[in-house]
Motif scaffolding. Sequence first.
Motif, PDB file in Angstrom:
ATOM      1  N   THR A   1       0.839  -1.200   0.000  1.00 28.42           N
ATOM      2  CA  THR A   1       0.000   0.000   0.000  1.00 28.42           C
ATOM      3  C   THR A   1       0.873   1.248   0.000  1.00 28.42           C
ATOM      4  O   THR A   1       1.777   1.389   0.828  1.00 28.42           O
ATOM      5  N   GLU A   2       0.603   2.159  -0.923  1.00 31.23           N
ATOM      6  CA  GLU A   2       1.412   3.370  -1.045  1.00 31.23           C
ATOM      7  C   GLU A   2       0.863   4.474  -0.135  1.00 31.23           C
ATOM      8  O   GLU A   2      -0.189   5.048  -0.414  1.00 31.23           O
ATOM      9  N   LEU A   3       1.568   4.740   0.938  1.00 25.97           N
ATOM     10  CA  LEU A   3       1.202   5.795   1.877  1.00 25.97           C
ATOM     11  C   LEU A   3       2.326   6.818   1.948  1.00 25.97           C
ATOM     12  O   LEU A   3       3.508   6.468   1.891  1.00 25.97           O
ATOM     13  N   GLU A   4       1.962   8.063   2.097  1.00 33.26           N
ATOM     14  CA  GLU A   4       2.957   9.118   2.278  1.00 33.26           C
ATOM     15  C   GLU A   4       3.264   9.292   3.765  1.00 33.26           C
ATOM     16  O   GLU A   4       2.482   8.870   4.633  1.00 33.26           O
ATOM     17  N   LEU A   5       4.374   9.937   4.049  1.00 34.74           N
ATOM     18  CA  LEU A   5       4.680  10.280   5.434  1.00 34.74           C
ATOM     19  C   LEU A   5       3.674  11.311   5.928  1.00 34.74           C
ATOM     20  O   LEU A   5       3.238  12.186   5.175  1.00 34.74           O
TER      21      LEU A   5
END
Length: 232
Positions: free
Chosen positions: A31-35
């Motif tokens: 899953t692509e999550l940002e900081l």
Amino acid sequence: MSDLDATTPRVFLARHGETEWTKNGRYTGATELELTPYGIKQVKSTAVQLVGAKKLIDPARVVRIFVSPRKRARQTFEQLFDSSKIALDDERVKLTEDITEWNYGDYEGLKTAEIRAKRKEKGRDVEKEWDIWRDGCEGGESSQQIAERLDRVISEIRNIQRPYMNGEKPADVVLVAHGHILRCFFKRWLRYPMEMPLTMMLSPGAIGILGYKNHNIEEPGFFVGMSLPSDE
């Protein structure tokens, strides 16, 4: 730095900063999550304290930086090395799936308690609770698959560092990746089996340090603690 610290190559393990799923303990693989904003602050603080000329991670001593392709790891790399002007297209940087986070498969986005409950509904784990180190992930990776890809990276690192065990040339390496995979890396670095019980913690934005004892490539170890370099 002590003589050993200054001359024996080291490997720095940099965990990405906080994400929304980090905060509540959800398993985050592909899953692509940002900081989060706080996650960016975590990494910036680490960079100010530990990355730069004559600091713990001195870019002049770094010969290779392995970076997970996941967005949160790339953001962390950019924050860590921003002041050093090292970008993703630098010849020392290698984006590699070999250090991306564990593929959690059916367990993506779940918490440990939820995974164990889900497995018990299927009649599993009657005698022992689910342990990812031993049991792996349904629809995802086994611990053996993780070990195989990390062992490839470790072999590459040792080939890079082997000629310079006595300070012939700076040969530090940095890995920028994820909490679970970096703890897996720690075990494999020490040649421990994945299922061996070893309670480890690595906070978001934190740096771990591996190295070698006695300037010997065949004696991989880790630093329980390490003094910071002097400006002098």
